[in-house]
Design a protein around this motif. Structure first.
Motif, short mmCIF file in Angstrom:
data_model
loop_
_atom_site.label_atom_id
_atom_site.label_comp_id
_atom_site.label_asym_id
_atom_site.label_seq_id
_atom_site.Cartn_x
_atom_site.Cartn_y
_atom_site.Cartn_z
N ARG A 212 0.83 -1.19 0.00
CA ARG A 212 0.00 0.00 0.00
C ARG A 212 0.87 1.25 0.00
NH1 ARG A 212 -3.57 -1.43 5.17
NH2 ARG A 212 -1.46 -1.97 5.86
N CYS A 372 -6.92 12.29 0.17
CA CYS A 372 -7.05 10.83 0.06
C CYS A 372 -5.81 10.29 -0.63
CB CYS A 372 -8.31 10.46 -0.71
SG CYS A 372 -8.31 10.99 -2.44
N HIS A 375 -5.77 7.54 -6.53
CA HIS A 375 -6.80 6.77 -7.22
C HIS A 375 -8.07 6.62 -6.41
CE1 HIS A 375 -3.36 5.90 -9.70
NE2 HIS A 375 -2.81 5.11 -8.78
N LYS A 376 -8.31 7.45 -5.42
CA LYS A 376 -9.54 7.40 -4.64
C LYS A 376 -10.29 8.73 -4.67
CE LYS A 376 -7.89 3.92 -1.35
NZ LYS A 376 -8.86 2.87 -1.72
N ASN A 379 -14.14 8.47 -5.51
CA ASN A 379 -14.92 7.97 -4.38
C ASN A 379 -15.09 9.03 -3.30
OD1 ASN A 379 -15.01 5.56 -5.75
ND2 ASN A 379 -13.52 4.51 -4.45
N VAL A 380 -14.06 9.84 -3.11
CA VAL A 380 -14.15 10.90 -2.11
C VAL A 380 -15.19 11.93 -2.52
CG1 VAL A 380 -12.88 12.81 -1.06
CG2 VAL A 380 -11.81 10.58 -1.24
N THR A 383 -18.60 10.37 -1.92
CA THR A 383 -18.93 10.12 -0.52
C THR A 383 -19.10 11.41 0.26
OG1 THR A 383 -17.64 8.07 -0.65
CG2 THR A 383 -18.18 8.88 1.55
N ASP A 412 -5.68 4.42 5.80
CA ASP A 412 -5.91 2.98 5.95
C ASP A 412 -5.72 2.55 7.40
OD1 ASP A 412 -6.46 2.54 3.28
OD2 ASP A 412 -4.36 2.18 2.76
N ASN A 429 -10.68 4.66 5.22
CA ASN A 429 -10.94 4.47 3.80
C ASN A 429 -12.12 3.54 3.54
OD1 ASN A 429 -9.17 6.09 2.31
ND2 ASN A 429 -7.47 4.68 2.58
N LEU A 432 -15.37 5.11 2.12
CA LEU A 432 -15.51 5.55 0.73
C LEU A 432 -16.25 4.50 -0.09
CD1 LEU A 432 -11.90 6.96 0.15
CD2 LEU A 432 -13.96 8.23 0.79
N TYR A 433 -17.12 4.96 -0.97
CA TYR A 433 -17.85 4.06 -1.86
C TYR A 433 -18.07 4.75 -3.19
CZ TYR A 433 -21.88 6.87 -0.37
OH TYR A 433 -22.74 7.91 -0.10
N PRO A 434 -18.14 3.98 -4.27
CA PRO A 434 -18.34 4.59 -5.60
C PRO A 434 -19.79 5.00 -5.80
CG PRO A 434 -18.14 2.21 -5.78
CD PRO A 434 -17.87 2.54 -4.34
#
Length: 1495
Positions: A212, A372, A375-376, A379-380, A383, A412, A429, A432-434
């Motif tokens: 990670r 974040c 690559h997130k 999602n941020v 959310t 994380d 993390n 977060l959701y799409p």
């Protein structure tokens, strides 16, 4: 100690009152922390500069907090001068000393050693009291710094702090010196370096194999002790002051691991290594670092910290590092947070807020940022979009955001979902959701909005003391739910509060009050969860009661006033909140006195349980309502579940007591009566404590005319709007907009199997004077209400009331009711009618499986399938005319319908026919999974597929399976039903494994398919449907798997009992006896089926009673748990290995110690390893003659040489050996020993003239009682002689005769025969001479006898003389005839009724170092136990009873009796049985033996 302040009038120092215990007389003005983070070593270093001001000018030293770090005490400075400092790391107490050899059974010793680290019951000073008494409360007081180094205070005296008197303005700030002035206080600089970090910081992506993105962030806790793990400070929540944080970190991700870009040449230091390598020295090997991609090496490292960014620069000493500085105002140490990593920055306030909203808010618009990992970002944005709306909602409703900006940082491995800090929140993390996931929208939004509300209350406005914490938590969630109402609707808001209220009634049993709960928040998250449940509900009913007052706006205006005051004047008084001040503000705003609410709901515990009865008084035209409160009667034990076991254990260990439940709850109570004409009449009443039994309310009836009937035909005509309206009578009431008026046609009634009320019920309905009574319609009580209203009134409430809470009450009534066809009809129509709130429809669906009963022809199963077909299936007619209903393609646009679609499969799977789900229902569920189509759906169906898999698993689990063999293997191949069921089980497992394998290739959100598959397999194995295979779960425990998968795998192993002896839920399962309870139930079921009557013994009955009550008391559960785990050494070793882990923190170690105290009995032994003493040994070498001098061969060495060689050795044996043989283990006794009365003398007593010399001391006895452990053959009885001067029967120990029998434990007491009396005595068979009168000291009292044993013997002229045996030391001064007599006594044979005990045959070596014993010690001074002179049972005054026989001793010695006292010496009694000599071997303790003299 008294503090000094400066008086405004005179300017002279004045003395204030004593400070609280643990308080230090100084305040922190500001603090500057400089940190440098080393990712590869997982360490930090830096300097903490604290500016303090002493209240007492004579203060010489102060105490500060620091943990898990090394403080450079040599370089600690005060105003630039080095000073004297001392530091002892409190975290060292969590490490077991190396010389301790202990295990999990010594948990209490480790806990006692770690007691200073426990956060329980720390001293506390209310925040508002610090205005008058400035002070600080260090948590650990680990760092002591002297304030008087050399060179200080040469130019002038110390400064004093000026405190304004009470005449000054209350809102004025504390008159502290200007924090920006360096000369205003004492500046203390503390250089430090972290040690092995366990608490305070968490590193991610640093260890080998962790792929990670590398980042680090701070960890926090409610109690002090975590902030001091990061840097030295005053870890006091009440000490709030300005901060300046400077953090040095690598510039890029490649600089973290010293990995330059491929195009960049390596530096000389990297090419050649370190400087030591140039000189040939091998450098230290750095820890392995993960290999980074080229694009990852260029990622910029960003610091997200509390406060505002004040500056950013490149490190002047190393261009690969940068320094970012942040400044914060008025914050405590526990609210300082930071995170460092390759974060992406998203400006939510500009992307998610419209220009009109920005112009409308103006300066009140909060700037919200999100950070974040790479690559997130999408999602941020999806959310956190509601967070901007929440900030825009809070600003006009409650007040301006208290800080300049708000930052959300997603990292994380966070344990909690969110952590609030100054102007920022650390978020996990997993939140977060799409945008295609809709299942988590409500819960995640509520969590993030609560994090924003925590900035207002919790960070900016803090509780005055720990008991006020409930108010902070309650306001946080109250603000959150108000915003959720604005986006989810009022129905969601009221349904949500009603659901929480019902949960509170079930939970608030034997719990502390809200006021007391603040003292126990450190025990675990369960205490904070309970506070988060109850506190906002109490504020809600307070708001409901305040809103009834004319002109009141509720507590919203009170909260707004508090926030405005804190924003205008950021003082100690305005930024702290107490419940007393809040109560006064509520009373001032609404003229409502909340005293009774505070007493019952804040300082009291429990919830009211109301038993309500109503009737119509036709004589007076009144409605009489009787309200009885039954909460005081429910004092029975509460059943402990596995989820509550940890909470019960922690509260038992820390002595958390339940609060007092009020006998009567009082307050306003609103009743709404819907009378015959349909008009609702509200009546504002009150429940008081004046009535002793129940409160009686009389409500006037308003309808004065004949009751108008609402007939069935009127309802049907209104619903169908057909030509039947001419049948409606004039006095009929018709509800054209009634809810639930679906499926009313005859065809629908026939197809759906619907029923209506019977004629008798219809008649009763026509005779009622009102439709229904709505109790507590304003929702002002958090209670459980049980009424006697009939079902048709609840149906009217469900169909005609517009309040969703009324619908919920009606559905709860039908759920509590029995199976009935009318109830099934009501629930079906409720689920079909889309006008109901989706939560009410789900409640109806969840209760329909109960209606799948054979008495109702399993109507519940058919109705559930018809509901699903009605909404989510297509009707297709085949060529042959067959009608099928394939599932329609998924369309989740209507989220309310999606919730119904997810609820129906689980309800269908719970229907049962003969203990199993029907074939038709199972195949229907399988078809839903096989023909699922989500191709045209914009939302993901991953959670829906997981719901179908879980429903299929439920459908194949039978109600009962009592065989030891699994169900799948027990199905017979020659029966069609078994074959079909077996094939269905195979298909279900195949589908579960298929989606689990699909998740390995196409990752689902949070691996929902894998976790669902593991849970389904676990349920099947636990229900014994398939064989238990632990390896299917062990493969998912590896470190590389997702956290949710690993946690689920662990939970599955715990549920299956594979890890039941390690984890908390497994401990609960063992303690509560789940497996044994199931075994007992199966045995009882077998006995009932066979019709057997089993007579059980008392022990078995008690064991069953214990098993039945072990889940009702935590004490019984813990006792059962310890009994189950007794002797489990492997588990103790595993628990001790976990306790000794170098990874867990202090909190985790306390939790493991608590588990050990629940599992193992405390062992008080402590084995310590001591180093051998180091000694020098010198040896002299023999001289060698004739050697020549090497320089001059003709000149020899001197003949006399003395060469001494010195060497060191470890002494492994003592200098003087103590020849003491270890005692053998005692012989196990078959029954408790009887009390024996024995008079023991160390030698045959003699008496004579006083001038004959002192008595000879007897041999020293052992501590243990006289015992014979080796069984010997019986010896023939020989006549023995009786002592001449004996006047009482005694057993003497003579250190003369020697025997070879080794010593052992005491023999068991002789068993009494059936003729023995209760007191051990029996009547004599014949008359015997009266024995001499016993002395008082000879009475057996069950206690140890004194070490001096006096004895009465015949002296001169027959007079009784008392002889006390004392040790004698003057052996050399004895006359010759006395020495001769001693030698004769040693060689004399044993005499009658004498136990001869001698020292061992081996000759003892005198110990020269043995100290002399005091003369008063007597012959038993060296630890010989006091002898009990009580007579043996069965012998009365020396006469043996005729009806009692004594059992032989373990040595198989024959029975013997003591002779009468008148037998002379040298005379053998022929009437009595012959006596035998019992010889015992006593090991004499090591002492100087008497000198041997020749005759």
């Amino acid at each position: 100690m008294p503090g000094a302040i400066e008086s405004e009038n005179t300017g002279e120092p004045a003395v204030v009152s004593e400070l609280p215990v643990g308080a230090e007389p100084f305040v922190v003005l500001k603090q500057h922390v400089e940190l440098e983070v080393n990712f590869r070593d997982k360490s930090i270093m830096g300097v903490s500069t604290i500016h303090i001001f002493t209240i007492n000018p004579d203060l010489d030293e102060i105490w500060l907090d620091a943990r898990q770090c090394d403080v450079d005490i040599e370089n600690v400075t005060v105003d630039g001068f080095k000073t004297v400092a001392s530091f002892a790391d409190p975290c060292d107490l969590s490490q077991t000393p190396r010389h301790w050899q202990i295990g999990a059974a010594q948990h209490h010793i480790v806990r006692r050693r770690m007691a200073p680290l426990r956060p329980a019951r720390r001293p506390e000073v209310p925040t508002k009291d610090r205005v008058s008494y400035p002070c600080c409360l260090p948590a650990d007081r680990a760092l002591k710094v002297s304030l008087r180094p050399d060179g200080m205070f040469k130019d002038g005296p110390r400064r004093t702090l000026k405190i304004k008197t009470s005449k000054s303005d209350k809102d004025a700030t504390l008159d502290r010196p200007d924090p920006n002035d360096d000369l205003s206080g004492i500046k203390i600089s503390i250089p430090f370096r972290s040690k092995k970090i366990r608490d305070g910081l968490h590193f991610v992506g640093v260890d080998e194999g962790d792929l990670r993105y590398t980042h680090v962030y701070t960890r926090h806790s409610l109690e002090p002790g975590t902030a001091s793990c990061i840097f030295p400070c005053v870890d006091d929540p009440g000490s709030r002051h300005p901060w300046k944080i400077s953090i040095k970190c690598p510039r890029t991700l490649g600089d973290v691991f010293d990995q330059p870009m491929a195009a960049q040449p390596a530096s000389p230091q990297q090419a050649n290594g370190t400087r030591k390598r140039k000189f040939g020295n091998q450098p230290a090997t750095p820890p392995p670092a993960p290999k980074l991609a080229e694009e990852d090496k260029m990622m910029e490292m960003t610091v997200v910290c509390s406060g505002n960014l004040a500056g950013e620069q490149i490190d002047p000493e190393d261009d690969k590092k940068k320094i970012m500085t942040f400044e914060s105002q008025l914050s405590a140490a526990q609210h300082i947070a930071f995170a460092i990593g390759p974060f992406e920055h998203i400006q939510l306030w500009s992307e998610c807020r419209t220009e009109e909203a920005d112009e409308k808010l103006g300066a009140n618009a909060a700037k919200i940022h999100a950070y974040c990992l790479p690559h997130k970002a999408d999602n941020v944005r999806n959310t956190c979009d509601p967070v901007v709306g929440a900030a825009d909602f809070f600003a006009p409703e409650f007040g301006r955001y208290p800080f300049e900006s708000y930052k959300l940082c997603f990292v994380d491995d966070m344990i909690p979902d969110t952590v609030a800090a100054t102007s920022m929140s650390l978020c996990s993390n997993r939140l977060l959701y799409p945008d295609d996931i809709i299942d988590l929208e409500t819960d995640v939004t509520r969590t993030l909005v609560h994090a924003l509300a925590s900035q207002y209350f919790g960070v900016h406005i803090v509780p005055n003391q720990r008991s006020d914490y409930w108010l902070i938590v309650g306001i946080q969630w109250f603000m959150t739910d108000l915003f959720m109402r604005s986006i989810c609707g009022n129905n969601w808001y009221r349904f949500h509060l009603k659901t929480l209220s019902d949960k509170l009634v079930e939970t608030d049993i034997h719990r502390p009050s809200l006021h007391d709960l603040g003292e126990y928040l450190h025990l675990g998250d369960f205490e904070l969860d309970f506070m988060s449940l109850k506190a906002p509900l109490v504020l809600f009913i307070l708001d409901q009661r305040m809103s009834k007052i004319p002109g009141s706006m509720g507590i919203v205006r009170v909260i707004s006033q508090i926030v405005s005051n804190a924003n205008i004047n950021a003082t100690i008084a305005s930024t702290s909140l107490s419940d007393a001040d809040f109560r006064k503000a509520c009373e001032k705003k609404s003229q409502y006195r909340p005293d009774e609410l505070w007493q019952q709901w804040v300082h009291g515990a429990g919830c009211p349980k109301l038993l309500i009865k109503q009737r119509f008084n036709k004589k007076n035209l009144n409605v009489d309502i009787s309200i009885a409160q039954t909460q005081a009667r429910d004092n029975g034990p509460k059943v402990i579940t596995k989820d509550e076991f940890w909470k019960e254990l922690q509260e038992e260990v820390h002595e958390v007591w339940a609060g007092t439940v009020p006998k009567f709850f009082t307050g306003p109570f609103t009743v709404r009566i819907h009378e015959a004409d349909g008009t609702p009449y509200e009546h504002y009443l009150a429940i008081t404590d004046k009535d002793k039994v129940a409160t009686t309310l009389q409500i006037a009836y308003n309808t004065k005319y004949k009751r108008m009937k609402r007939t069935k035909k009127a309802t049907a005509a209104a619903a169908s709007n057909a030509a039947d309206k001419h049948d409606i009578q004039e006095d009929d009431i018709v509800y054209f907009n009634m809810l639930g008026d679906v499926l009313t046609t005859p065809r629908d009634i026939e197809n759906w199997g619907l029923q209506d009320w019977s004629e008798s019920v219809q008649t009763a309905m026509d005779q009622e004077s009102y439709e229904w009574i709505r109790l507590d319609c304003n929702f002002e009580w958090l209670c459980e209400m049980v009424t006697d209203m009939p079902g048709y009134m609840y149906l009217a409430q469900l169909q005609q009331d517009r309040d969703v809470v009324a619908h919920q009450d009606a559905m709860l009534f039908f759920q509590r009711g029995k199976r009935h066809g009318v109830a099934s009809t009501i629930e079906t129509r409720t689920a079909i009618d889309r006008r109901y709130f989706y939560g009410i429809r789900k409640m109806a669906i969840d209760d329909l499986p109960k209606q799948a009963d054979p008495d109702l022809n399993y109507i519940g199963t058919a109705q559930l399938i018809l509901i699903f077909r009605h909404f989510f299936c297509d009707r297709m007619v085949g060529k042959n005319g067959n009608v099928t209903f394939p599932p329609a393609p998924n369309d989740f646009f209507d989220k309310a319908q999606y919730a119904i679609q997810c609820a129906l499969p689980g309800a269908i799977a719970r229907t049962r026919e003969n203990g199993r789900c029907s074939r038709h229902a199972r195949n229907f569920l399988l078809d839903l999974l096989l023909f699922n189509d989500n191709s045209d759906n914009v939302y993901s169906d991953q959670f829906y597929i997981a719901t179908l898999l879980d429903a299929l698993t439920t459908s194949i689990i039978p109600d009962k399976w009592e065989s030891e063999k699994d169900l799948y293997s027990s199905l017979r191949m020659d029966e069609d039903d078994d074959m079909e069921f077996k094939n269905f089980i195979e298909k279900t497992i195949e589908e579960i494994d298929k989606y689990r394998r699909m998740d390995e290739w196409t990752l689902t959100f949070q691996n929902i398919w894998t976790t669902t598959a593991l849970n389904c397999k676990m349920r099947l194995m636990k229900a014994k449907v398939i064989r238990t295979e632990p390896l299917e779960f062990l493969m998912y425990l590896q470190d590389g798997n997702y956290d949710f998968i690993r946690i689920k795998a662990f939970e599955c192993l715990v549920e299956l009992g594979m890890l039941a002896k390690i984890f908390c839920k497994g401990m609960a399962a063992v303690a509560l006896g789940e497996s044994k309870a199931a075994q007992i139930q199966s045995e009882e079921a077998i006995e009932e089926s066979l019709g057997l009557v089993v007579e059980q013994g008392e022990a078995e009955i008690q064991q069953r009673q214990l098993a039945a009550t072990r889940n009702q008391s935590i004490q019984a559960a813990l006792a059962a748990l310890k009994e189950e785990l007794k002797g489990n050494t492997e588990l103790q070793a595993a628990m001790w290995k976990a306790l000794e882990s170098t990874v867990i923190g202090v909190k985790e170690k306390f939790q493991l110690l608590t588990l050990c105290s629940a599992m193992f009995e405390a062992d008080d032994s402590l084995l310590m390893t001591v180093n051998y003493p180091k000694v020098w040994r010198c040896t002299r070498e023999a001289p060698v003659e004739g050697r020549l001098d090497p320089n001059n061969q003709a000149k020899p060495y001197a003949k006399k040489q003395c060469i001494i060689r010195f060497t060191t050795h470890y002494r492994t044996h003592p200098r003087h050996k103590v020849l003491m043989d270890s005692a053998l283990p005692p012989v196990p006794w078959d029954k408790p020993p009887e009390v024996k009365k024995i008079k023991l003398s160390s030698r045959p007593s003699f008496s004579g003239p006083p001038n004959d010399g002192p008595p000879t001391p007897g041999g020293l006895a052992r501590k243990d009682s006289i015992s014979v452990s080796v069984h010997r053959p019986a010896m023939p009885a020989t006549p023995v002689m009786e002592p001449l001067h004996s006047s009482s029967y005694s057993i003497s120990v003579v250190p003369v005769a020697r025997i070879s029998t080794p010593l052992a434990g005491s023999p068991p007491a002789p068993a009494a025969t059936h003729g023995q009396q209760p007191n051990g005595a029996a009547k004599a068979a014949e008359k015997r001479p009266k024995p001499p009168k016993k002395r008082k000291s000879d009475e057996g009292d069950g206690v140890d006898r004194p070490k001096k044993v006096p004895r009465v013997e015949n002296g001169v002229n027959g007079r009784a003389s008392k002889i006390v045996t004392v040790p004698f030391r003057a052996w050399g001064r004895l006359p010759a005839h006395i020495k001769e007599k001693l030698q004769v006594e040693k060689s004399a044979p044993a005499i009658s009724a004498t136990i001869v005990a001698t020292p061992t045959g081996a000759k003892r070596t005198p110990l020269p170092s043995l100290p002399d014993f005091p003369p008063s010690a007597g012959p038993l001074a060296l630890g010989t136990p006091a002898i009990d002179p009580r007579p043996s049972p069965g012998i009365i005054h020396g006469v043996q009873s005729a009806n009692k026989k004594r059992k032989p001793l373990p040595s198989a010695a024959p029975h013997h009796h003591s002779p009468p006292p008148s037998t002379p010496v040298g005379r053998v009694e022929t009437a009595e049985p012959k006596k035998s000599v019992i010889k015992l071997k006593l090991k004499a303790p090591s002492q100087t033996s008497p000198p041997q003299t020749s005759p």
